[in-house]
Write a protein that holds these residues in place. Structure first.
Motif, short mmCIF file in Angstrom:
data_model
loop_
_atom_site.label_atom_id
_atom_site.label_comp_id
_atom_site.label_asym_id
_atom_site.label_seq_id
_atom_site.Cartn_x
_atom_site.Cartn_y
_atom_site.Cartn_z
N ASN A 579 -58.38 -38.44 -33.45
CA ASN A 579 -59.39 -38.21 -32.39
C ASN A 579 -60.22 -39.45 -32.06
O ASN A 579 -61.39 -39.35 -31.71
N LYS A 580 -59.60 -40.61 -32.18
CA LYS A 580 -60.26 -41.84 -31.75
C LYS A 580 -59.69 -42.25 -30.40
O LYS A 580 -58.50 -42.04 -30.14
N PRO A 581 -60.51 -42.83 -29.52
CA PRO A 581 -60.00 -43.23 -28.21
C PRO A 581 -59.08 -44.44 -28.32
O PRO A 581 -59.51 -45.60 -28.30
N CYS A 582 -57.79 -44.17 -28.48
CA CYS A 582 -56.82 -45.26 -28.58
C CYS A 582 -55.51 -44.80 -27.98
O CYS A 582 -55.23 -43.61 -27.86
N GLN A 583 -54.70 -45.77 -27.59
CA GLN A 583 -53.38 -45.47 -27.06
C GLN A 583 -52.42 -46.56 -27.50
O GLN A 583 -52.82 -47.69 -27.81
N VAL A 584 -51.15 -46.21 -27.55
CA VAL A 584 -50.12 -47.15 -27.97
C VAL A 584 -48.87 -46.82 -27.17
O VAL A 584 -48.69 -45.69 -26.70
N GLN A 585 -48.00 -47.81 -26.99
CA GLN A 585 -46.76 -47.60 -26.26
C GLN A 585 -45.61 -47.35 -27.22
O GLN A 585 -45.36 -48.14 -28.13
N THR A 590 -46.48 -43.81 -22.90
CA THR A 590 -47.86 -43.94 -23.37
C THR A 590 -48.21 -42.78 -24.29
O THR A 590 -47.98 -41.62 -23.95
N GLN A 591 -48.77 -43.11 -25.45
CA GLN A 591 -49.26 -42.10 -26.39
C GLN A 591 -50.78 -42.17 -26.42
O GLN A 591 -51.36 -43.22 -26.69
N ILE A 592 -51.45 -41.04 -26.13
CA ILE A 592 -52.91 -40.96 -26.07
C ILE A 592 -53.42 -40.13 -27.24
O ILE A 592 -52.94 -39.01 -27.47
N ASN A 593 -54.38 -40.66 -27.97
CA ASN A 593 -55.05 -39.89 -29.03
C ASN A 593 -56.21 -39.13 -28.39
O ASN A 593 -57.12 -39.73 -27.82
N ALA A 594 -56.18 -37.82 -28.49
CA ALA A 594 -57.11 -36.95 -27.76
C ALA A 594 -58.45 -36.83 -28.48
O ALA A 594 -58.53 -36.94 -29.70
N PRO A 595 -59.53 -36.57 -27.73
CA PRO A 595 -60.84 -36.34 -28.36
C PRO A 595 -60.88 -35.00 -29.07
O PRO A 595 -60.08 -34.10 -28.81
N GLN A 596 -61.83 -34.86 -29.99
CA GLN A 596 -62.06 -33.61 -30.71
C GLN A 596 -63.17 -32.83 -30.01
O GLN A 596 -64.16 -33.40 -29.57
N THR A 597 -63.00 -31.51 -29.94
CA THR A 597 -64.03 -30.70 -29.27
C THR A 597 -65.22 -30.41 -30.17
O THR A 597 -66.28 -30.05 -29.67
N THR A 598 -65.07 -30.57 -31.49
CA THR A 598 -66.13 -30.12 -32.40
C THR A 598 -66.70 -31.24 -33.26
O THR A 598 -67.15 -31.01 -34.37
N GLN A 599 -66.68 -32.45 -32.76
CA GLN A 599 -67.35 -33.56 -33.42
C GLN A 599 -67.50 -34.68 -32.40
O GLN A 599 -66.61 -34.90 -31.57
#
Length: 657
Positions: A579-585, A590-599
């Motif tokens: 849940n960190k704002p990062c992406q990698v190819q 493209t792979q996106i790391n999604a945010p967490q709704t409860t933190q």
């Protein structure tokens, strides 16, 4: 006639109706007595528009007073004391418990705590001890260190058939509390006899009278202190509410010792104002403070001010701010175009919140400043999103790591105690907007308990579109939990169609990709057609942001053939877990790391799917107060916010293949 109550002094009837003029329930009555404001039924320390209020106990705590709370009832359910420490809907029983433990009151004593059946008392004990409370049965009070915070608990479960006076003894405990709470700054002690009403409703007159006698004895100890220190002690005795028929006048008794004359026409919401006045807080100051949503006294030592660009779409930009100390003057936010010309200004007078600028141009550069007293914070390199050129196909919401729990978690600023309400509110918003699809890349639940999964299903089944979820490492697929998952959500891995787009669900909850169902689904994937992939674990690690052994699927080195196919597909991958704002190819994908709704940065993604790509924007998952509370207690400054604006707000073209 010879009771302590009869000799207390001034007495009057007070209007105990709710803000609608009808009979209050326990939550609305508690809010009036704690915060001095009438509200709607069902709301604890929230005004009639559900905005957070600050109780007298919190105000005095900030002034260095000691706070004690005693109840022979269940403090997180049907307790008239709850609004002194909790800001919740009355139905959020376990979240109320989390607020109780996080209150840092000096002495808490209650008969019971309401808990779900499949949670252990050991977990409750750990929750109470985390904020450094000494935990004991109320009878063991004498063995505890009086210089440390104390939590006395009769039972973790509700027991049927308990007789009057059998559990927590209000009189003895009130005497001991007065001794422990003595403090040069002052102390506030709140005592509730919840059993009196229980026995009255159960038509047990003898038990009810015995409880009234115990309460009168407790009152006697308070009156003894008032006589010893008459100039320093104010004593109020009140019933919280009268459950009269809605069409009848609703009144409660209020009696006082050493109080100003109790004039006719008082409301139950006037009671805390009398106490505040005795503590040196005038009525106007009290009312102003009650409306300020004060944050927890305890702030993680790593926390800092947070000023960040939060979200963008094709025509708007939103900033988020949170200050550890309230500014002396209102904050002024200004937006500038690419030529440096000021085009908009906003003034706010809150300590935390969101500031939006709208009616902007797509794919345009902007800059913003936030003036905080004499300091000016600059935010360059802001940009609205481009308008996609292709036809819009549909939209979906990406909710990740909801951690739906029936038990609070006080660590790292987690909002698990509010997880059900957060998820419920998001789904209600998506239904109103007619969003047809929710994708969830795992950690739907928190402790892999059947009761949690049942709660998830009760919420997600209200969604009027399609809900697709894969397991996370907190969704351990075994036993009753696994069978219920199959019943509610179907197989955890597979390939399916949604309109003209493929949805590839990968079950990586145990950190491994090489399961037969995953590999079969990847084999079935048509690499030339658009596909959205969801997985809990990353396919490929972003070592610049997440550099640990748990950063991606553990068996990736053995599955290069399958990863190569994914990397050469017309796809976008969404993952959870870190849940960190990062992406990698991964190849072209493209792979996106999604945010967490409860933190913190508690949020989710709203994604519009077009023929030429995906347009994604960040949305807050909770209100500004809840989000700032998570940030403060978690100690996060800019760490989890860094890159959030650029990664979670962008247009991602479909890769060419």
């Amino acid at each position: 006639p010879d009771s302590n109550l009869a000799s207390l002094g001034a007495a009057t009837l007070t209007d105990s109706s709710n803000i609608d003029g009808k009979a209050s329930d326990w939550a609305a009555a508690s809010s009036a007595l704690a915060c001095g404001q009438k509200t709607r039924n069902g709301l604890l320390a929230l005004d009639h528009e559900a905005r957070p209020l600050t109780s007298l106990a919190r105000m005095l705590q900030e002034k260095g007073w000691k706070i004690g709370l005693i109840s022979n009832g269940t403090l997180n359910q049907h307790s008239g004391t709850a609004a002194f420490f909790a800001r919740r809907q009355q139905s959020e029983t376990l979240a109320i418990l989390g607020d109780l433990c996080n209150s840092r009151f000096d002495l808490i004593a209650c008969d019971k705590i309401e808990m779900p059946g499949d949670y252990t008392e050991g977990r409750l004990n750990a929750l109470i001890k985390r904020p450094k409370y000494q935990l004991a049965n109320w009878a063991g009070l004498g063995q505890l260190n009086p210089k440390q915070k104390i939590f006395l608990l009769g039972s973790a479960k509700n027991e049927e058939g308990m007789e009057a006076g059998q559990a927590l003894n209000l009189a003895e405990l009130c005497a001991k509390a007065i001794e422990l709470l003595q403090n040069p700054q002052g102390f506030l002690l709140i005592v509730e006899n919840a059993k009196f009403a229980q026995f009255a409703q159960a038509d047990k007159p003898e038990a009810r009278e015995q409880e009234l006698l115990l309460l009168d004895q407790a009152l006697g100890w308070a009156m003894k202190l008032q006589k010893e220190k008459p100039a320093e002690t104010l004593l109020l005795f009140s019933s919280d509410y009268d459950a009269a028929a809605p069409e009848k006048p609703v009144y409660s008794w209020l009696s006082a010792a050493n109080a100003p004359k109790l004039a006719p026409g008082l409301k139950n919401s006037d009671a805390p104002k009398l106490l505040a006045q005795a503590a040196g807080i005038d009525k106007a100051s009290f009312e102003a403070a009650a409306k300020q949503a004060s944050l927890p006294l305890l702030t993680n030592k790593r926390a800092q001010d947070c000023i960040m660009p939060f979200s963008a779409d094709t025509q708007s930009i939103t900033l988020r701010y949170g200050l550890l100390e309230k500014a002396r003057k209102p904050l002024v936010a200004k937006l500038y175009n690419a030529e440096g010309k000021e085009i908009a200004s906003r003034t706010v007078d809150e300590q935390f919140g969101f500031i939006s600028f709208e009616q902007l141009q797509p794919a345009s550069k902007y800059a913003a400043t936030l003036e905080i007293d004499a300091q000016t914070i600059k935010m360059p390199d802001l940009q609205t999103l481009p308008q996609p050129k292709g036809k819009k196909l549909f939209s979906f919401a990406l909710l990740s790591d909801t951690h739906v729990s029936l038990f609070p978690d006080l660590s790292y600023g987690r909002l698990h105690a509010s997880s059900r309400q957060i998820m419920q509110d998001i789904i209600a918003d998506l239904n109103r907007e007619k969003v047809p699809l929710i994708l969830h890349p795992g950690d739907l639940c928190d402790a892999s308990l059947p009761s949690e999964l049942e709660a998830c299903w009760q919420i997600s089944s209200r969604f009027q579109g399609k809900f697709i979820v894969v397991p996370g490492n907190h969704d351990r697929f075994r036993g009753e939990f696994g069978s219920k998952w199959l019943e509610y959500y179907g197989e955890p891995a597979g390939l399916q169609e949604f309109q003209t787009v493929q949805i590839l669900s990968l079950d990586t909850g145990n950190g491994r990709l090489g399961k037969a169902a995953n590999l079969a689904a990847i084999k079935a994937l048509d690499p030339k057609r658009p596909c959205i992939v969801i997985s809990h674990y990353q396919m490929l690690p972003d070592l610049a942001q997440i550099n640990d052994k748990d950063s991606a699927v553990h068996d990736r080195d053995k599955l290069q053939e399958y990863l190569d196919k994914l990397g050469n597909s017309k796809a976008v991958i969404y993952v959870g877990h870190k849940n960190k704002p990062c992406q990698v190819q991964l190849g072209k994908v493209t792979q996106i790391n999604a945010p967490q709704t409860t933190q913190f940065v508690d949020a989710y993604l709203l994604v519009e799917v077009y023929e030429d790509g995906l347009l994604q924007s960040l949305r807050p998952a909770s209100d500004a107060y809840t989000s700032e509370r998570s940030r403060r207690l978690g100690g996060a400054g800019m760490a989890r916010a860094e890159n959030a604006f650029s990664i979670w707000n962008q247009f991602i073209p479909w890769p060419d293949n």
